[in-house]
Design an enzyme around this catalytic site. Structure first.
Site, PDB file in Angstrom:
ATOM      1  N   HIS A  29       5.804 -12.566   7.801  1.00 11.79           N
ATOM      2  CA  HIS A  29       6.013 -11.184   7.339  1.00 11.79           C
ATOM      3  C   HIS A  29       7.193 -11.145   6.386  1.00 11.79           C
ATOM      4  CE1 HIS A  29       6.522  -6.809   7.374  1.00 11.79           C
ATOM      5  NE2 HIS A  29       5.240  -6.798   7.710  1.00 11.79           N
ATOM      6  N   HIS A  33      -2.018  -8.876   2.251  1.00 14.85           N
ATOM      7  CA  HIS A  33      -1.663  -7.597   2.886  1.00 14.85           C
ATOM      8  C   HIS A  33      -2.798  -7.246   3.869  1.00 14.85           C
ATOM      9  CE1 HIS A  33       0.224  -3.798   3.471  1.00 14.85           C
ATOM     10  NE2 HIS A  33      -0.143  -3.151   2.375  1.00 14.85           N
ATOM     11  N   SER A  50       0.829  -1.222   0.000  1.00 13.16           N
ATOM     12  CA  SER A  50       0.000   0.000   0.000  1.00 13.16           C
ATOM     13  C   SER A  50       0.855   1.259   0.000  1.00 13.16           C
ATOM     14  CB  SER A  50      -0.963   0.006   1.181  1.00 13.16           C
ATOM     15  OG  SER A  50      -0.282  -0.223   2.386  1.00 13.16           O
ATOM     16  N   ASP A  60      -2.150  -8.085  11.824  1.00 15.84           N
ATOM     17  CA  ASP A  60      -3.512  -8.502  11.472  1.00 15.84           C
ATOM     18  C   ASP A  60      -4.024  -9.656  12.313  1.00 15.84           C
ATOM     19  OD1 ASP A  60      -3.763  -6.607   9.367  1.00 15.84           O
ATOM     20  OD2 ASP A  60      -2.405  -7.853   8.184  1.00 15.84           O
TER      21      ASP A  60
END
Ligand code: CMX
Length: 477
Positions: free
Chosen positions: A356, A310, A280, A411
């Site tokens: 990640h 993402h 992003s 998340d």
């Protein structure tokens, strides 16, 4: 004038200005005048003061070391998502694989301590982080108060954007609605108008700044309209001219509980920025490098955030947790959870919320959210489940042997906090992430325009061309 007014009088004047002002520009001036201390600079003035020296510093640095080799690229990186290649300049934050994110050199616990808070609140204000990311300086409480009021004064949506939002089919994913609405704000772009009128390059950042603040001001209204249209009765509350950003956002969404307001302040702050290479941030930066407006650049970033690898991972985590809960029927033993994790992996899926591209330890954003849960609802069933998964998943993922990072990311935890306060609609979660991401990527867009960053254009090769290149290199060795 502002120094001799009591807070009560100031708030009353702000409310009445808010009701009466017809011009958006006058409203912003009123907001800035009422709340800022006359001797203190606004955000725009602060940035205008520091940016010439920063631009000079960058120029001199490039001149002296421009030809110094800072990285080498292996073929596997070209085929591997360019992982680890240094090639982007991002001033607001740097991500260390072990330690996690630092915002202008500050860790998450640092910013929780150092940034101004709302009266009676414990969590940092996201608009204070915006100030820090843009300028490298921590603002005073009155500077943040003026910025909150300025953002609130920019919140009104043009009718065509409201109509667009009200006419989307409910089945259209909230992130698709979000990005389309942000794109349609292009009608408001002061940068696009100024560019068309031939404004000089040195002035670009001023219009980008105005668009960025307009966008930040409007995002809570867009997001709340999507939430209320898709999941509730369509109505949203009014913006409060005296409230901070997190409080206004929570209230617009329909949540007035103070703990939820605190959660929003924390959520928006920690989800804002994660250096420049994530999808992003990089997309916003890339599209912005073509001198697209902040609205077009940011909506491109939102489309990237909407992907399941993402930002949408926060939705996937909740769906995965609910399936787990259904399947194990109350048995939250480590053995049962371990089996469920293996079932997920053996069916060829990823464990959402784990792994990640850069981090190699538990994400400090996960820790900050875990601490919030421990403070406010340590006995919540879903929180306990997430905690047990945290005890089991790293071991399972390590044994599975694929991921380079078996630890949880941001998340993995966010959805559970929202569930606790009654925001149960998981498909909306990435929209919250999107609002937060604006606080991280817009400062860099403004900086890029101020220092005259060029259009991005890395080199690509076909496999044939790479083969030729490798042959040339290996034949020389
Ligand atoms: N579960 C299972 N397998 C995983 C995994 C996970 N959580 N994380 C990585 N892997 C696998 C990858 O799919 C890859 O497999 P292949 O070799 O078969 O393609 C292998 O491990 C190596 O991947 P990696 O180098 O460790 O990770 P990447 O940098 O390629 O990808 C990420 C990073 C986040 C996309 C990945 O860890 C993932 O898919 N995680 C789950 C989704 C998620 O939580 N995303 C949110 C990240 C934070 C955010 O951006 O919001």
């Amino acid at each position: 004038m502002s120094t001799i007014l009591s807070t009560q009088t100031r708030n009353m004047l702000a409310r009445s200005a808010f009701k009466q002002c017809s011009s958006k520009y006058t409203l912003q001036l009123v907001a800035n005048r009422l709340y800022s201390n006359a001797s203190e600079k606004t955000l725009k003035e602060t940035f205008a003061e520091i940016i010439p020296a920063k631009a000079e510093e960058i120029k001199a640095f490039k001149k002296q070391y421009g030809k110094t080799v800072i990285d080498e690229v292996r073929l596997e990186q070209a085929y591997g998502g360019m992982r680890g290649i240094k090639g982007i300049v991002w001033e607001g934050s740097v991500l260390d694989p072990e330690e996690g994110i630092r915002f202008r050199g500050r860790t998450i616990p640092d910013i929780q301590k150092q940034l101004p808070k709302a009266p009676g609140g414990d969590e940092p204000l996201p608009e204070a982080l915006f100030w820090l990311l843009l300028t490298g300086e921590v603002p005073t409480e009155s500077q943040v108060k003026a910025l909150s009021a300025d953002l609130a004064s920019r919140s009104k949506l043009p009718d065509h954007v409201t109509n667009l939002l009200d006419n989307f089919p409910k089945e259209l994913h909230p992130m698709a609605q979000f990005s389309a609405a942000v794109t349609s704000l292009e009608t408001e772009s002061k940068f696009a108008k100024a560019y068309a009128e031939g404004v000089t390059k040195t002035e670009y950042w001023k219009y980008t700044f105005e668009d960025s603040l307009d966008l930040l001001g409007k995002l809570p209204v867009i997001a709340s309209k999507i939430y209320r249209n898709v999941f509730k009765n369509g109505k949203i509350n009014q913006i409060d001219a005296n409230a901070d950003y997190g409080k206004n956002f929570a209230n617009l969404l329909g949540y007035e509980n103070n703990e939820f307001v605190e959660l929003m302040r924390l959520y928006l702050t920690i989800h804002s920025d994660h250096e420049g290479g994530n999808v992003s941030a990089h997309t916003t930066h890339l599209v912005g490098s073509a001198l697209s407006s902040p609205f077009l650049s940011f909506s491109a970033g939102l489309n990237g955030l909407a992907g399941p690898l993402h930002g949408r991972a926060n939705q996937e985590v909740l769906e995965w947790l609910f399936k787990l809960r259904e399947e194990v029927k109350g048995d939250y033993s480590k053995e049962t959870i371990e089996k469920y994790l293996w079932d997920t992996l053996n069916s060829g899926r990823v464990v959402p919320g784990y792994g990640h591209a850069v981090l190699r330890k538990t994400d400090p954003r996960y820790i900050a959210q875990r601490e919030f849960a421990l403070k406010h609802f340590p006995d919540y069933e879903l929180f306990k489940l997430v905690s047990t998964i945290y005890q089991v998943a790293p071991k399972v993922l390590t044994e599975h042997g694929k991921t380079k990072n078996p630890w949880p990311n941001v998340d993995s935890h966010s959805g559970v906090l929202l569930q606790y306060y009654g925001m149960t609609e998981a498909s909306f979660y990435t929209v919250l992430f999107g609002v937060a991401r604006a606080f991280g990527v817009l400062p860099q867009l403004i900086i890029d325009r101020a220092v005259g960053a060029p259009i991005e254009r890395p080199k690509s090769f076909s496999t044939e061309k790479y083969k030729e290149l490798i042959q040339n290199i290996t034949s020389k060795n």
